[in-house]
Structure formats: C-alpha cells, structure tokens
Design a protein around this motif. Sequence first.
Motif, PDB file in Angstrom:
ATOM      1  N   GLN A 118       0.795  -1.224   0.000  1.00  0.00           N
ATOM      2  CA  GLN A 118       0.000   0.000   0.000  1.00  0.00           C
ATOM      3  C   GLN A 118       0.829   1.276   0.000  1.00  0.00           C
ATOM      4  OE1 GLN A 118      -2.776  -0.319   3.258  1.00  0.00           O
ATOM      5  NE2 GLN A 118      -3.990  -1.882   2.243  1.00  0.00           N
ATOM      6  N   TYR A 119       1.998   1.248   0.645  1.00  0.00           N
ATOM      7  CA  TYR A 119       2.745   2.491   0.825  1.00  0.00           C
ATOM      8  C   TYR A 119       4.066   2.541   0.061  1.00  0.00           C
ATOM      9  CZ  TYR A 119      -0.762   2.675   4.442  1.00  0.00           C
ATOM     10  OH  TYR A 119      -1.959   2.647   5.112  1.00  0.00           O
ATOM     11  N   VAL A 120       4.396   1.453  -0.639  1.00  0.00           N
ATOM     12  CA  VAL A 120       5.552   1.473  -1.536  1.00  0.00           C
ATOM     13  C   VAL A 120       5.088   1.116  -2.956  1.00  0.00           C
ATOM     14  CG1 VAL A 120       7.881   0.630  -2.001  1.00  0.00           C
ATOM     15  CG2 VAL A 120       7.114   0.894   0.369  1.00  0.00           C
ATOM     16  N   GLN A 121       4.438  -0.025  -3.111  1.00  0.00           N
ATOM     17  CA  GLN A 121       3.950  -0.412  -4.435  1.00  0.00           C
ATOM     18  C   GLN A 121       2.958   0.607  -4.999  1.00  0.00           C
ATOM     19  OE1 GLN A 121       4.453  -3.051  -6.590  1.00  0.00           O
ATOM     20  NE2 GLN A 121       4.775  -4.942  -5.466  1.00  0.00           N
ATOM     21  N   GLU A 161       2.727  13.960  -4.346  1.00  0.00           N
ATOM     22  CA  GLU A 161       2.231  13.293  -3.132  1.00  0.00           C
ATOM     23  C   GLU A 161       2.739  11.857  -3.054  1.00  0.00           C
ATOM     24  OE1 GLU A 161      -1.954  13.729  -3.561  1.00  0.00           O
ATOM     25  OE2 GLU A 161      -1.979  15.813  -2.828  1.00  0.00           O
ATOM     26  N   ALA A 162       2.815  11.174  -4.190  1.00  0.00           N
ATOM     27  CA  ALA A 162       3.317   9.795  -4.200  1.00  0.00           C
ATOM     28  C   ALA A 162       4.788   9.755  -3.826  1.00  0.00           C
ATOM     29  CB  ALA A 162       3.101   9.180  -5.581  1.00  0.00           C
ATOM     30  N   ARG A 163       5.562  10.704  -4.324  1.00  0.00           N
ATOM     31  CA  ARG A 163       6.988  10.768  -3.966  1.00  0.00           C
ATOM     32  C   ARG A 163       7.169  11.039  -2.473  1.00  0.00           C
ATOM     33  NH1 ARG A 163      10.644  10.989  -8.065  1.00  0.00           N
ATOM     34  NH2 ARG A 163       9.792  11.171 -10.178  1.00  0.00           N
ATOM     35  N   ALA A 164       6.340  11.913  -1.944  1.00  0.00           N
ATOM     36  CA  ALA A 164       6.414  12.215  -0.501  1.00  0.00           C
ATOM     37  C   ALA A 164       6.060  10.986   0.321  1.00  0.00           C
ATOM     38  CB  ALA A 164       5.484  13.373  -0.168  1.00  0.00           C
ATOM     39  N   LEU A 165       5.062  10.233  -0.130  1.00  0.00           N
ATOM     40  CA  LEU A 165       4.669   9.020   0.590  1.00  0.00           C
ATOM     41  C   LEU A 165       5.809   7.996   0.573  1.00  0.00           C
ATOM     42  CD1 LEU A 165       2.625   7.350   2.115  1.00  0.00           C
ATOM     43  CD2 LEU A 165       1.540   6.759  -0.069  1.00  0.00           C
ATOM     44  N   LEU A 166       6.504   7.854  -0.544  1.00  0.00           N
ATOM     45  CA  LEU A 166       7.637   6.938  -0.604  1.00  0.00           C
ATOM     46  C   LEU A 166       8.728   7.353   0.382  1.00  0.00           C
ATOM     47  CD1 LEU A 166       8.047   6.173  -4.421  1.00  0.00           C
ATOM     48  CD2 LEU A 166       7.331   4.597  -2.622  1.00  0.00           C
ATOM     49  N   ARG A 167       9.011   8.642   0.478  1.00  0.00           N
ATOM     50  CA  ARG A 167      10.045   9.103   1.423  1.00  0.00           C
ATOM     51  C   ARG A 167       9.635   8.795   2.866  1.00  0.00           C
ATOM     52  NH1 ARG A 167       9.712  13.610  -2.162  1.00  0.00           N
ATOM     53  NH2 ARG A 167      11.482  13.600  -3.642  1.00  0.00           N
ATOM     54  N   THR A 168       8.368   8.994   3.173  1.00  0.00           N
ATOM     55  CA  THR A 168       7.884   8.663   4.518  1.00  0.00           C
ATOM     56  C   THR A 168       8.008   7.159   4.770  1.00  0.00           C
ATOM     57  OG1 THR A 168       6.320  10.509   4.522  1.00  0.00           O
ATOM     58  CG2 THR A 168       5.876   8.704   6.044  1.00  0.00           C
ATOM     59  N   ALA A 169       7.635   6.363   3.776  1.00  0.00           N
ATOM     60  CA  ALA A 169       7.724   4.904   3.922  1.00  0.00           C
ATOM     61  C   ALA A 169       9.162   4.467   4.125  1.00  0.00           C
ATOM     62  CB  ALA A 169       7.130   4.223   2.689  1.00  0.00           C
ATOM     63  N   TYR A 170      10.098   5.060   3.394  1.00  0.00           N
ATOM     64  CA  TYR A 170      11.515   4.707   3.547  1.00  0.00           C
ATOM     65  C   TYR A 170      11.972   4.932   4.994  1.00  0.00           C
ATOM     66  CZ  TYR A 170      12.126   4.715  -1.603  1.00  0.00           C
ATOM     67  OH  TYR A 170      12.060   4.459  -2.941  1.00  0.00           O
ATOM     68  N   GLY A 171      11.548   6.053   5.566  1.00  0.00           N
ATOM     69  CA  GLY A 171      11.946   6.341   6.942  1.00  0.00           C
ATOM     70  C   GLY A 171      11.385   5.330   7.924  1.00  0.00           C
ATOM     71  N   MET A 172      10.165   4.900   7.701  1.00  0.00           N
ATOM     72  CA  MET A 172       9.555   3.908   8.583  1.00  0.00           C
ATOM     73  C   MET A 172      10.233   2.554   8.434  1.00  0.00           C
ATOM     74  SD  MET A 172       5.536   4.985   8.123  1.00  0.00           S
ATOM     75  CE  MET A 172       4.928   3.762   9.290  1.00  0.00           C
ATOM     76  N   GLN A 195      12.176   0.298  11.272  1.00  0.00           N
ATOM     77  CA  GLN A 195      11.744  -1.077  11.500  1.00  0.00           C
ATOM     78  C   GLN A 195      12.919  -2.052  11.414  1.00  0.00           C
ATOM     79  OE1 GLN A 195       9.172  -2.612  12.550  1.00  0.00           O
ATOM     80  NE2 GLN A 195       9.477  -4.727  11.857  1.00  0.00           N
ATOM     81  N   LEU A 196      13.899  -1.754  10.574  1.00  0.00           N
ATOM     82  CA  LEU A 196      15.018  -2.667  10.348  1.00  0.00           C
ATOM     83  C   LEU A 196      16.077  -2.630  11.455  1.00  0.00           C
ATOM     84  CD1 LEU A 196      15.512  -2.142   6.524  1.00  0.00           C
ATOM     85  CD2 LEU A 196      14.894  -4.306   7.630  1.00  0.00           C
ATOM     86  N   ASP A 197      15.911  -1.775  12.422  1.00  0.00           N
ATOM     87  CA  ASP A 197      16.898  -1.692  13.508  1.00  0.00           C
ATOM     88  C   ASP A 197      17.039  -3.054  14.194  1.00  0.00           C
ATOM     89  OD1 ASP A 197      18.696  -0.746  15.365  1.00  0.00           O
ATOM     90  OD2 ASP A 197      17.179   0.229  16.608  1.00  0.00           O
ATOM     91  N   GLY A 198      18.213  -3.651  14.122  1.00  0.00           N
ATOM     92  CA  GLY A 198      18.481  -4.930  14.768  1.00  0.00           C
ATOM     93  C   GLY A 198      17.923  -6.128  14.031  1.00  0.00           C
ATOM     94  N   LYS A 199      17.449  -5.944  12.794  1.00  0.00           N
ATOM     95  CA  LYS A 199      16.832  -7.050  12.060  1.00  0.00           C
ATOM     96  C   LYS A 199      17.581  -7.329  10.761  1.00  0.00           C
ATOM     97  CE  LYS A 199      12.188  -5.933  13.764  1.00  0.00           C
ATOM     98  NZ  LYS A 199      12.565  -4.666  14.424  1.00  0.00           N
ATOM     99  N   ILE A 200      17.535  -8.591  10.335  1.00  0.00           N
ATOM    100  CA  ILE A 200      18.092  -8.974   9.033  1.00  0.00           C
ATOM    101  C   ILE A 200      17.029  -8.794   7.964  1.00  0.00           C
ATOM    102  CG2 ILE A 200      19.047 -10.873   7.666  1.00  0.00           C
ATOM    103  CD1 ILE A 200      20.140 -12.035  10.298  1.00  0.00           C
ATOM    104  N   GLY A 227      20.575   8.817   4.903  1.00  0.00           N
ATOM    105  CA  GLY A 227      20.011   8.411   6.192  1.00  0.00           C
ATOM    106  C   GLY A 227      19.360   7.043   6.165  1.00  0.00           C
ATOM    107  N   HIS A 228      19.469   6.343   5.042  1.00  0.00           N
ATOM    108  CA  HIS A 228      18.808   5.044   4.882  1.00  0.00           C
ATOM    109  C   HIS A 228      19.828   3.903   4.800  1.00  0.00           C
ATOM    110  CE1 HIS A 228      15.347   7.505   2.896  1.00  0.00           C
ATOM    111  NE2 HIS A 228      15.132   7.356   4.191  1.00  0.00           N
ATOM    112  N   GLY A 229      20.770   3.912   5.699  1.00  0.00           N
ATOM    113  CA  GLY A 229      21.819   2.885   5.668  1.00  0.00           C
ATOM    114  C   GLY A 229      21.287   1.473   5.844  1.00  0.00           C
TER     115      GLY A 229
END
Length: 230
Positions: free
Chosen positions: A105-108, A132-143, A147-152, A182-184
Amino acid sequence: MSLILYQHPLASFCHKVLMALYENGTPFESQVIDLGNEESRASLVRLWPLAKFPVLRDEALDSTVPETSIIIEYLDRHYPGAVPLLPTDPSDALCVRLWDRFFDQYVQDPMQKIVADVRRAENDKSPQGVSEARALLRTAYGMIERQLDGKIWITGDSLTMADCAAAPALFYAETLVSFDEGHGRLKAYYQRLLDRPSFARVLKEAMPYFHMYPYHERLPAQFRPATPNA
C-alpha cells in the motif's frame, strides 16, 4: 502440473508471488498474460473478471486464487516448503501481514501511480498526485529504516511473505525516489533482497522485458537493457 500462475514477468506484484514460489522450489507452470492480446486477456478474465494478475490456478484442488498475499498464504498452507513464509505464532503472523500490507500500500501503490502518470497524455498528467506519491515513498523509507533496527529481514531473522512484498516494491520504487544517506539499514536490506537467489531469479527472468519499463535507465546497472548501437 497442478499449479498454474497467470502472470507477466515485468509486473511487480507478480514478482512478489514468483519469489515465494522460488523460495520453496514449488513446481508450477507459468502462463504469461499479454493484456494487449485479446485471446491472452480472455484466458485471465475467465478466471478473474477483474483482469488483474497474478492469479493462481490449482487444478488438483480445483481452486482459483487471486491477490498476492492470499496466493502466498494459500501456498504456505497447501504447498509448504522448507521456508515458512508466514509464522505459526499468531502475533508474529500479524506482524508479517502488517508489513506485507505496508509494502503493497505504501511502496507499491505510490510507485505505480508515478509510473502510470508518465504514460498519460500531457493534459491528463497529475503533477500534484506524483508529488504526493513521492512524498509518501520518502515517509515509507523512513519507517522501513526504523523497523530494520536490529533485524536482518523486515520482521526479524527469517525471510517471510513481507520480504517477498518488499523486494519488487523497493526494486522499482528506488528508480523513482532514491534512498538517501540516512537510509543505511534500508540500503543494506535492499542489497540482501537483490542477492537472495529467489529474487535474483525473478529479476533474471524479467530482464528481457525491462525495456518496457519507462524508467529503465534508472534500474541498477546490471539490469538495464542494452542500448542499441547508433
């Protein structure tokens, strides 16, 4: 062959299901659908009148299964393999379903809106919708980064249905809105997805069709169609 997947090798949602099938080496027959061909389109419409792919047909169980997440859960239940794509623990399964829906929903979805806009006639284009779609992708990237903190993988140490959703969504989205400094964690995760043999196979099979993607020049170098000689 009991399972027949009606699909197209360029379509990102088809990539999601193909990755799941390849993860477990599930035998199936591929039926490539050309929506521009009346006979080919009709073969899909007979199964699913909405004419959206992928659709899985299971002749052994006389079942027609549409919608990517439902297809993967169906495979996990009726054709389980070495890689369970949905955890047995209800709380863990709920988390996987959440992130599966998140990528759809928020990337595809915003990715597809941007791609669809470039195909429209000039008078029908929607600059505001694209913004608006580009802004939503940037927000999704941050989330995703958080979420990936400490995860494979997106929900932990094991690849799941949610990662099958993530792979094609991020593959195409990154050509439209690049990951930033900022998306390491996201960058490393994306590379793990590219390196996963199941998704690498999906992309290899899609390569003959990448010239049809309007932003193919922004694909990772190894997937860009060869430039014809002048």
